[in-house]
Design a protein around this motif. Sequence first.
Motif, PDB file in Angstrom:
ATOM      1  N   PHE A 176      -2.066  -2.985  15.969  1.00 41.31           N
ATOM      2  CA  PHE A 176      -1.196  -4.158  16.032  1.00 41.31           C
ATOM      3  C   PHE A 176       0.274  -3.770  15.877  1.00 41.31           C
ATOM      4  CE2 PHE A 176      -5.155  -6.393  14.828  1.00 41.31           C
ATOM      5  CZ  PHE A 176      -5.166  -7.349  15.833  1.00 41.31           C
ATOM      6  N   SER A 180       3.196  -4.123  18.635  1.00 34.54           N
ATOM      7  CA  SER A 180       4.456  -4.797  18.322  1.00 34.54           C
ATOM      8  C   SER A 180       5.644  -3.946  18.738  1.00 34.54           C
ATOM      9  CB  SER A 180       4.519  -5.100  16.822  1.00 34.54           C
ATOM     10  OG  SER A 180       5.777  -5.606  16.464  1.00 34.54           O
ATOM     11  N   TRP A 352       6.218 -12.411  20.834  1.00 30.47           N
ATOM     12  CA  TRP A 352       4.850 -11.906  20.863  1.00 30.47           C
ATOM     13  C   TRP A 352       4.723 -10.638  19.998  1.00 30.47           C
ATOM     14  CZ3 TRP A 352       1.956 -10.285  26.012  1.00 30.47           C
ATOM     15  CH2 TRP A 352       0.631  -9.980  25.705  1.00 30.47           C
ATOM     16  N   VAL A 355       4.980 -11.570  16.295  1.00 35.88           N
ATOM     17  CA  VAL A 355       3.740 -12.190  15.808  1.00 35.88           C
ATOM     18  C   VAL A 355       2.668 -11.128  15.593  1.00 35.88           C
ATOM     19  CG1 VAL A 355       1.872 -13.775  16.415  1.00 35.88           C
ATOM     20  CG2 VAL A 355       4.248 -14.439  16.820  1.00 35.88           C
ATOM     21  N   SER A 356       2.616 -10.139  16.482  1.00 31.53           N
ATOM     22  CA  SER A 356       1.641  -9.063  16.341  1.00 31.53           C
ATOM     23  C   SER A 356       1.854  -8.296  15.048  1.00 31.53           C
ATOM     24  CB  SER A 356       1.743  -8.119  17.545  1.00 31.53           C
ATOM     25  OG  SER A 356       0.837  -7.035  17.422  1.00 31.53           O
ATOM     26  N   TYR A 357       3.101  -8.025  14.714  1.00 37.58           N
ATOM     27  CA  TYR A 357       3.395  -7.300  13.472  1.00 37.58           C
ATOM     28  C   TYR A 357       3.061  -8.154  12.251  1.00 37.58           C
ATOM     29  CZ  TYR A 357       5.714  -3.614  10.809  1.00 37.58           C
ATOM     30  OH  TYR A 357       5.971  -2.572   9.960  1.00 37.58           O
ATOM     31  N   TYR A 359       0.859 -10.477  12.137  1.00 42.73           N
ATOM     32  CA  TYR A 359      -0.597 -10.597  12.050  1.00 42.73           C
ATOM     33  C   TYR A 359      -1.196  -9.396  11.322  1.00 42.73           C
ATOM     34  CZ  TYR A 359      -5.454 -11.341  13.419  1.00 42.73           C
ATOM     35  OH  TYR A 359      -6.807 -11.533  13.399  1.00 42.73           O
ATOM     36  N   GLN A 360      -0.610  -8.210  11.522  1.00 46.78           N
ATOM     37  CA  GLN A 360      -1.081  -7.032  10.798  1.00 46.78           C
ATOM     38  C   GLN A 360      -0.886  -7.211   9.296  1.00 46.78           C
ATOM     39  OE1 GLN A 360      -2.663  -4.050  11.854  1.00 46.78           O
ATOM     40  NE2 GLN A 360      -2.894  -4.019   9.628  1.00 46.78           N
ATOM     41  N   TYR A 362      -0.816 -10.063   7.809  1.00 48.94           N
ATOM     42  CA  TYR A 362      -1.777 -11.100   7.422  1.00 48.94           C
ATOM     43  C   TYR A 362      -3.146 -10.478   7.170  1.00 48.94           C
ATOM     44  CZ  TYR A 362      -4.919 -15.101   7.908  1.00 48.94           C
ATOM     45  OH  TYR A 362      -5.908 -16.041   7.714  1.00 48.94           O
ATOM     46  N   ILE A 363      -3.550  -9.546   8.024  1.00 43.27           N
ATOM     47  CA  ILE A 363      -4.829  -8.854   7.832  1.00 43.27           C
ATOM     48  C   ILE A 363      -4.810  -8.049   6.530  1.00 43.27           C
ATOM     49  CG2 ILE A 363      -6.319  -7.032   8.746  1.00 43.27           C
ATOM     50  CD1 ILE A 363      -5.572  -7.921  11.535  1.00 43.27           C
TER      51      ILE A 363
END
Length: 395
Positions: A176, A180, A352, A355-357, A359-360, A362-363
Motif C-alpha cells: 500500500f 501510494s 488516491w 488514501v492508500s497510505y 489505509y496502510q 488504518y490496517i
Amino acid sequence: MRKVVEECITEPSRIMAQEAKPAVSSENTSARKNLQQGFSLKRYSWWIQMIIYSIFVLCGQSVATLLGRLYYDKGGNSKWMATLVQTIGFPVLVPFIFLVSNQKQPAEDTNRRKYSPILLLSLFIFLGVFLAADCMLYSIGLLYLPVSTYTLLCASQLGFNAFFSYFLNAQKLTPFIINSLVLLTISSVLLVFSPDSSDSSTTKGKYAIGFICTLGASAGYALMLSVTQLAFRKVLRNSSVRMVVKLIIYQSAIATVVILIGLFASGEWKTLTKEMQNYKLGNLSYLMTLVWISVSWQIFNVGAVGLIYKISSLFSNVISTLGLPIVPVLSVFIFNDKMNGVKVVSMVLAIWGFVSYIYQHYIDDLEIKAIAENANKVTDERNANQVSEIPLVER
C-alpha cells in the motif's frame, strides 16, 4: 504511535502484577476497563493530531508557494530574499514554547531526557545550515524553471525520502505504501504535460542550473527529513511537543543567520529598496507578501516536523507531495489559470495515493488494537488462574 500503544499494552500487566490480593477481581476488571478507555483516547488523539499536522503542511505549503509565485510575477527577483522568507518567520513560534504542554515522563525516563548540550548544538547547527542551503537551491530552481518542471522535480523528493528512510530509519515499505508513492509521483509528473506549462524564457544554461539545483534540493530535503526522524529516535528520545517547536525555532534561527550573511556578503541587499519601489502591487503589498510567505512556511514546518515526530519522515513527505497538485488547481481560482483534464487527473491520483497510505496506517491501527485485546485476554486468564489457586477458605 507504537510507543503509546506499547505503554498501553504493558501497563495492565504491570498493574495486575502489583495487586496484593488477586482474589479481588472486580478491582482488577475496573482498572483494566479504565486502561482500555485511556488506550482508546490516545488512539483517537493520535489520529486528530495527525490530521491537524497534515492540514498545517497542506495549507502552509500551498499558501507559501502561491505567494512565492506572486512575488516573482509582480516584480520580485531576489534569490536571497526568496530564501530568507522561508526561515525568518520563526519568531511567531516562540509563544508556543510556553503554550504547548511539556508532558512529564516517568521517573525511569528522567536520565534519558538529559540531552547533551554539545550534541544538541551540533544537531541544530547541522540542520540549520542544511536548511539554509536547501532553501537557496529551491529558490534558484523556482526562479529558472517553469512551474510544471519545478513541481515535477520536487516530486522526486518522495523517492529520495523512501530511499533514505529505508536505510537510516528501517522504513517498512508495504504494497500500500509503494502504491501510494507511485501514484503521488505520477500525479506530480502529469503536471509537466499541462498545456500552459511549457513556456520558459530562460536560457539553456540557466535552465540546467535550475534543474540541478531543484533536483539537489529535493534530495537534500528528503535527507534532512530522514535525519530529523533519526534524531528523534536516537538523540531526542521521549521528547515532548515543546521540543518539536524548539527544534523548528533553533534550526530556523541558525538558517536565518546563514542566509543573512549571504545576503549582505553578496551585496544583493542594496537592490531590495529599488525592488520594493518597483513592485507592481505597491510597497505595502510587497512587505505583506513577504511576511505571509514567512508565516506560511513556519506553519508548514510545524506540520512537517510534527508528522515526523508522530509518524515518520516518509509520511511527512507524502503529505507534502499531496500538496503539489493542489497548487495548480488553486491557481485556477487565484491567478485565473486554465483548468484542464491533466490537472483533474493529477489531483485524483494524488488523493488516491494519499488514501492508500492512510489505509496502510488504518490496517496497522487494527493490528495494534488486536494485539492490545489479546494482551488483555492473557491478563484475564492469568488472573483467573491465580484466583483458582487460592484455597476456598481464603476466598
